[in-house]
Design an enzyme around this catalytic site. Structure first.
Site, PDB file in Angstrom:
ATOM      1  N   LYS A   1      49.487   7.422 -34.517  1.00 19.55           N
ATOM      2  CA  LYS A   1      49.863   6.230 -33.707  1.00 19.55           C
ATOM      3  C   LYS A   1      48.924   4.985 -34.851  1.00 19.55           C
ATOM      4  O   LYS A   1      49.646   3.966 -34.982  1.00 19.55           O
ATOM      5  CB  LYS A   1      49.262   5.822 -32.399  1.00 19.55           C
ATOM      6  CG  LYS A   1      50.165   6.569 -31.462  1.00 19.55           C
ATOM      7  CD  LYS A   1      51.167   5.903 -30.770  1.00 19.55           C
ATOM      8  CE  LYS A   1      52.174   7.186 -30.012  1.00 19.55           C
ATOM      9  NZ  LYS A   1      53.287   6.357 -29.306  1.00 19.55           N
TER      10      LYS A   1
ATOM     11  N   ILE B   1      59.892   9.762 -13.279  1.00 22.81           N
ATOM     12  CA  ILE B   1      59.367   8.405 -12.749  1.00 22.81           C
ATOM     13  C   ILE B   1      57.858   8.382 -12.782  1.00 22.81           C
ATOM     14  O   ILE B   1      57.294   8.353 -11.739  1.00 22.81           O
ATOM     15  CB  ILE B   1      59.793   8.106 -11.276  1.00 22.81           C
ATOM     16  CG1 ILE B   1      61.514   8.375 -11.346  1.00 22.81           C
ATOM     17  CG2 ILE B   1      59.499   6.595 -10.810  1.00 22.81           C
ATOM     18  CD1 ILE B   1      62.156   7.437 -12.509  1.00 22.81           C
ATOM     19  N   GLY B   2      57.351   8.770 -14.083  1.00 21.53           N
ATOM     20  CA  GLY B   2      56.073   8.610 -14.384  1.00 21.53           C
ATOM     21  C   GLY B   2      55.621   7.299 -15.067  1.00 21.53           C
ATOM     22  O   GLY B   2      56.349   6.389 -14.650  1.00 21.53           O
ATOM     23  N   ALA B   3      54.860   7.524 -16.191  1.00 26.22           N
ATOM     24  CA  ALA B   3      54.392   6.021 -16.802  1.00 26.22           C
ATOM     25  C   ALA B   3      55.780   5.290 -17.534  1.00 26.22           C
ATOM     26  O   ALA B   3      55.888   4.238 -17.029  1.00 26.22           O
ATOM     27  CB  ALA B   3      53.449   6.498 -17.933  1.00 26.22           C
ATOM     28  N   ALA B   4      56.427   6.207 -18.098  1.00 24.33           N
ATOM     29  CA  ALA B   4      57.405   5.401 -18.823  1.00 24.33           C
ATOM     30  C   ALA B   4      58.785   5.104 -18.083  1.00 24.33           C
ATOM     31  O   ALA B   4      59.074   3.818 -17.868  1.00 24.33           O
ATOM     32  CB  ALA B   4      58.086   6.488 -19.928  1.00 24.33           C
TER      33      ALA B   4
ATOM     34  N   TYR C   1      24.729  -7.211 -45.469  1.00 24.79           N
ATOM     35  CA  TYR C   1      23.818  -6.453 -44.678  1.00 24.79           C
ATOM     36  C   TYR C   1      22.482  -7.408 -44.392  1.00 24.79           C
ATOM     37  O   TYR C   1      22.592  -8.615 -44.560  1.00 24.79           O
ATOM     38  CB  TYR C   1      23.505  -5.002 -45.134  1.00 24.79           C
ATOM     39  CG  TYR C   1      22.752  -4.327 -44.281  1.00 24.79           C
ATOM     40  CD1 TYR C   1      23.210  -4.128 -42.681  1.00 24.79           C
ATOM     41  CD2 TYR C   1      21.637  -3.474 -44.630  1.00 24.79           C
ATOM     42  CE1 TYR C   1      22.523  -3.241 -42.168  1.00 24.79           C
ATOM     43  CE2 TYR C   1      20.847  -2.881 -43.791  1.00 24.79           C
ATOM     44  CZ  TYR C   1      21.460  -2.702 -42.552  1.00 24.79           C
ATOM     45  OH  TYR C   1      20.817  -1.689 -41.704  1.00 24.79           O
TER      46      TYR C   1
ATOM     47  N   GLU D   1      47.342   5.501 -24.175  1.00 28.77           N
ATOM     48  CA  GLU D   1      48.328   6.225 -24.769  1.00 28.77           C
ATOM     49  C   GLU D   1      48.100   7.592 -24.098  1.00 28.77           C
ATOM     50  O   GLU D   1      47.065   8.094 -23.984  1.00 28.77           O
ATOM     51  CB  GLU D   1      48.192   6.502 -26.344  1.00 28.77           C
ATOM     52  CG  GLU D   1      49.312   7.170 -26.815  1.00 28.77           C
ATOM     53  CD  GLU D   1      50.605   6.474 -26.934  1.00 28.77           C
ATOM     54  OE1 GLU D   1      50.538   5.350 -27.233  1.00 28.77           O
ATOM     55  OE2 GLU D   1      51.576   6.844 -26.627  1.00 28.77           O
TER      56      GLU D   1
ATOM     57  N   ASN E   1      58.869   4.486 -29.022  1.00 26.04           N
ATOM     58  CA  ASN E   1      57.809   3.324 -28.824  1.00 26.04           C
ATOM     59  C   ASN E   1      57.218   2.932 -30.067  1.00 26.04           C
ATOM     60  O   ASN E   1      56.875   1.814 -30.171  1.00 26.04           O
ATOM     61  CB  ASN E   1      57.162   3.376 -27.724  1.00 26.04           C
ATOM     62  CG  ASN E   1      56.306   4.799 -27.796  1.00 26.04           C
ATOM     63  OD1 ASN E   1      55.973   5.236 -28.681  1.00 26.04           O
ATOM     64  ND2 ASN E   1      55.945   5.082 -26.464  1.00 26.04           N
TER      65      ASN E   1
HETATM   66  N1  LIG Z   1      60.639   8.625 -26.875  1.00 27.43           N
HETATM   67  C1  LIG Z   1      59.746   7.682 -26.541  1.00 27.43           C
HETATM   68  O1  LIG Z   1      59.568   6.574 -27.217  1.00 27.43           O
HETATM   69  C2  LIG Z   1      58.829   8.151 -25.655  1.00 27.43           C
HETATM   70  C3  LIG Z   1      58.946   9.439 -24.834  1.00 27.43           C
HETATM   71  N2  LIG Z   1      58.199   9.831 -23.886  1.00 27.43           N
HETATM   72  C4  LIG Z   1      58.491  11.048 -23.368  1.00 27.43           C
HETATM   73  O2  LIG Z   1      58.841  10.947 -21.986  1.00 27.43           O
HETATM   74  C5  LIG Z   1      58.208  12.160 -21.087  1.00 27.43           C
HETATM   75  C6  LIG Z   1      57.476  11.466 -20.138  1.00 27.43           C
HETATM   76  O3  LIG Z   1      56.358  10.580 -20.652  1.00 27.43           O
HETATM   77  P1  LIG Z   1      55.294   9.941 -19.561  1.00 27.43           P
HETATM   78  O4  LIG Z   1      56.174   8.897 -18.652  1.00 27.43           O
HETATM   79  O5  LIG Z   1      54.173   9.335 -20.396  1.00 27.43           O
HETATM   80  O6  LIG Z   1      54.841  11.171 -18.588  1.00 27.43           O
HETATM   81  P2  LIG Z   1      54.222  11.163 -17.356  1.00 27.43           P
HETATM   82  O7  LIG Z   1      53.324  12.558 -17.254  1.00 27.43           O
HETATM   83  O8  LIG Z   1      53.492   9.902 -16.909  1.00 27.43           O
HETATM   84  O9  LIG Z   1      55.501  11.215 -16.552  1.00 27.43           O
HETATM   85  C7  LIG Z   1      56.579  12.377 -16.350  1.00 27.43           C
HETATM   86  C8  LIG Z   1      57.208  12.350 -14.990  1.00 27.43           C
HETATM   87  O10 LIG Z   1      58.577  13.294 -15.293  1.00 27.43           O
HETATM   88  C9  LIG Z   1      58.486  13.960 -13.917  1.00 27.43           C
HETATM   89  N3  LIG Z   1      59.330  15.225 -14.113  1.00 27.43           N
HETATM   90  C10 LIG Z   1      58.545  16.389 -14.945  1.00 27.43           C
HETATM   91  N4  LIG Z   1      59.599  17.438 -14.697  1.00 27.43           N
HETATM   92  C11 LIG Z   1      60.659  17.020 -14.210  1.00 27.43           C
HETATM   93  C12 LIG Z   1      61.800  17.307 -13.893  1.00 27.43           C
HETATM   94  N5  LIG Z   1      62.268  18.482 -13.843  1.00 27.43           N
HETATM   95  N6  LIG Z   1      62.878  16.548 -13.330  1.00 27.43           N
HETATM   96  C13 LIG Z   1      62.388  15.299 -12.906  1.00 27.43           C
HETATM   97  N7  LIG Z   1      61.179  14.711 -13.233  1.00 27.43           N
HETATM   98  C14 LIG Z   1      60.410  15.448 -13.837  1.00 27.43           C
HETATM   99  C15 LIG Z   1      56.967  13.957 -13.791  1.00 27.43           C
HETATM  100  O11 LIG Z   1      57.127  14.410 -12.193  1.00 27.43           O
HETATM  101  C16 LIG Z   1      56.335  12.808 -13.972  1.00 27.43           C
HETATM  102  O12 LIG Z   1      56.550  11.761 -12.818  1.00 27.43           O
HETATM  103  C17 LIG Z   1      57.305  12.932 -22.037  1.00 27.43           C
HETATM  104  O13 LIG Z   1      58.195  14.044 -22.806  1.00 27.43           O
HETATM  105  C18 LIG Z   1      57.391  11.981 -23.276  1.00 27.43           C
HETATM  106  O14 LIG Z   1      57.100  12.512 -24.435  1.00 27.43           O
HETATM  107  C19 LIG Z   1      57.139   9.059 -23.322  1.00 27.43           C
HETATM  108  C20 LIG Z   1      56.988   7.777 -23.918  1.00 27.43           C
HETATM  109  C21 LIG Z   1      57.628   7.231 -25.031  1.00 27.43           C
HETATM  110  C1  LIG Z   2      56.364   8.656 -28.186  1.00 33.10           C
HETATM  111  C2  LIG Z   2      55.176   8.609 -27.058  1.00 33.10           C
HETATM  112  O1  LIG Z   2      54.291   7.748 -27.043  1.00 33.10           O
HETATM  113  C3  LIG Z   2      55.373   9.804 -26.455  1.00 33.10           C
HETATM  114  O2  LIG Z   2      56.149  10.672 -26.632  1.00 33.10           O
HETATM  115  O3  LIG Z   2      54.196   9.921 -25.503  1.00 33.10           O
HETATM  116 MG   LIG Z   3      52.855   8.429 -25.675  1.00 32.73          MG
END
Ligand SMILES: NC(=O)C1=CN([C@@H]2O[C@H](COP(=O)(O)OP(=O)(O)OC[C@H]3O[C@@H](n4cnc5c(N)ncnc54)[C@H](O)[C@@H]3O)[C@@H](O)[C@H]2O)C=CC1
Ligand SMILES: CC(=O)C(=O)O
Ligand SMILES: [Mg+2]
Length: 467
Positions: A163, A264-267, A108, A205, A387
């Site tokens: 995380k 078709i969101g983030a993931a 310090y 995240e 992930n």
């Molecule tokens: N196992 C892993 O490592 C991971 C799993 N996930 C899971 O994936 C899911 C999505 O995560 P993100 O992409 O971050 O969320 P996000 O909110 O960015 O995307 C979700 C997408 O799913 C769509 N959606 C919702 N209901 C639907 C349906 N009935 N039919 C078709 N599309 C539908 C939404 O419109 C949106 O575009 C969550 O359940 C999350 O926990 C996400 C990241 C890592």
């Molecule tokens: C695993 C993860 O990052 C999620 O489900 O959002």
């Molecule tokens: Mg996540």
């Protein structure tokens, strides 16, 4: 059904009940005893902690059965998952202790001032003389927490702390959870820019799409440390790793398979991009309204980009139609969308990655009899595609070589490294992806990421083991 572990503290009056009766009441109600601890024992009574695995649908039955059992008194029921969260899951530790005035004047004032001046004269020294060297911010606005949706910044904290724990335990990266009380894109970007000097990397995240794309792109353009949206890229990397190995198991090739990605969101966007880069020639991206088709026109820029890719199918369809004849289904949407009859209609030797958390797109018990390779994001079934296999090793490598970004070659190298941890002679339907406890995962990912960073010119330091 999901399972919890509860600890039941109860008093047993010896003259009225014996432990066998307690155990049988628990078993009859659907509970599974995993441990018993005697807390107090006397001639007439004993107090025990009984740890019981219960499904979410039979927890109440187990408790009720014990309440009704003569000779017992229920003292307390605690959920072990909640117990594990009491007071949060991480703490901050100093790297050395201050024992005397001499130590104090070094860490310090006045000693610290010389270090501040050195960094002022050469800001790059922050990487060696502050926690920037090894610290990552895990930042969420609480808008897309797991599959739970927009639950807000306070409720997001347990995931971000989790995380941070994984970063530390698996890769010795110090990670700090930050939950922002704003959903405004500009405010999020400005806040992250303002706090960035202390961090060596930013792990975004659970920020919902489409805002997450702009937030990540703008931050990556303006910061000189890596910005990595885990739900996009961590997930895509682990999916590609799992798919490389699953295809070996079923004897199919990336160029020949037809893949349906739901959500078709983030993931989903990042997975689609990486699938195309990996050589997939037939892709059906599906969201709530059905397939995103080649030649279509979409308001969301990422969907519109997908509709211009010739590998994307042109025929409009629903998820249930799209899945007919598909070789691979990848779900990153929400739980419980598919039934056994849907996956039955896939091509022979089908591969299903149902990755929505905490509940997969199809119940594993329904899917398992009908698909050749099945994986979820959860830790209670084989093939956990999550992930967590990616972000610790990617950031370990990135911090070690002070990469200013995490680029596509680094991600692809990470995917191949994860896949390579499972040797060809070990591969089978139940083992396409290594466990997160396999120590080779972080070290192989780190190595591959540093190598790719050096080759692509984004490393600002060559780690000693690469010299
Ligand atoms: N196992 C892993 O490592 C991971 C799993 N996930 C899971 O994936 C899911 C999505 O995560 P993100 O992409 O971050 O969320 P996000 O909110 O960015 O995307 C979700 C997408 O799913 C769509 N959606 C919702 N209901 C639907 C349906 N009935 N039919 C078709 N599309 C539908 C939404 O419109 C949106 O575009 C969550 O359940 C999350 O926990 C996400 C990241 C890592
Ligand atoms: C695993 C993860 O990052 C999620 O489900 O959002
Ligand atoms: Mg996540």
């Amino acid at each position: 059904m999901s399972y919890n572990s509860v600890v039941i503290r109860m008093e047993l009056i010896h003259a009225e009940v014996n432990f066998g009766e307690v155990a049988s009441a628990i078993a009859k109600a659907g509970g599974d005893i995993t441990s018993i601890d005697v807390i107090r024992s006397g001639p007439d009574f004993s107090v025990r902690d009984i740890t019981v695995q219960v499904g979410d649908s039979n927890e109440t039955e187990v408790i009720q059965a014990l309440k009704e059992l003569p000779g017992t008194k229920l003292i307390n029921v605690s959920d072990r998952t909640f117990l594990a969260h009491l007071g949060g899951k991480i703490s901050i530790q100093p790297t050395l202790s201050i024992k005397n005035r001499d130590d104090l004047s070094r860490v310090y004032t006045p000693g610290v001032a010389r270090v501040c001046t050195a960094i002022h004269e050469n800001p790059r020294k922050a990487f060696s003389l502050t926690i920037k060297r090894n610290t990552v911010a895990v930042i969420s606005d609480g808008t897309a927490v797991l599959g739970l949706g927009d639950i807000g910044p306070h409720a997001a904290a347990p995931v971000m702390e989790g995380k941070a724990m994984l970063f530390k335990q698996l890769a010795d990266v110090d990670a700090f959870p930050i939950c922002l009380d704003t959903k405004d894109t500009e405010e999020i970007i400005r806040t992250i820019q303002a706090i960035s000097p202390i961090f060596g990397g930013i792990n975004l995240e659970d920020i919902s799409s489409p805002r997450c794309f702009e937030i990540e792109t703008r931050l990556a353009e303006t910061l000189d440390i890596p910005v990595f949206h885990d739900d996009q890229h961590g997930t895509a990397v682990v999916v590609i790793a799992g798919l490389i190995n699953a295809l070996k198991v079923v004897g199919k090739r990336m160029e020949h398979i037809r893949v349906v990605v739901n959500g078709i969101g983030a993931a989903g966007v990042s997975i689609c991009k990486m699938l195309l880069a990996a050589g997939v020639t037939r892709l059906v991206p599906v969201d709530r309204e059905g397939a995103i088709v080649y030649g279509g026109s979409y308001e969301l820029p990422m969907w519109d980009w997908l509709s211009k890719q010739p590998q994307v199918e042109a025929k409009p369809c629903s998820l249930k139609e799209a899945i007919v004849g598909a070789d691979v289904f990848i779900g990153v949407s929400r739980g419980g969308l598919l039934q056994a009859e849907d996956v039955q209609k896939m091509a022979p030797d089908s591969i299903v990655f149902a990755m929505a958390n905490p509940h997969p797109e199809i119940d594993p018990q329904q899917a398992l009899p009908h698909v050749r390779v099945f994986a979820t994001g959860r830790s209670d079934y084989p093939n956990q595609i999550n992930n967590v296999l990616v972000f610790p090793g990617i950031f370990r490598g990135t911090l070690d070589c002070r990469a200013r970004t995490i680029n596509e070659p680094m991600k692809l190298a990470a995917a191949r490294a994860i896949a390579s941890v499972v040797y060809d002679n070990e591969l089978n339907e139940q083992y396409i992806i290594p466990s997160i406890f396999n120590e080779q995962v972080v070290s192989k990912v780190r190595h591959a990421v540093i190598e790719a960073a050096i080759l692509t010119g984004v490393a600002r330091r060559i780690p000693p083991d690469f010299r």
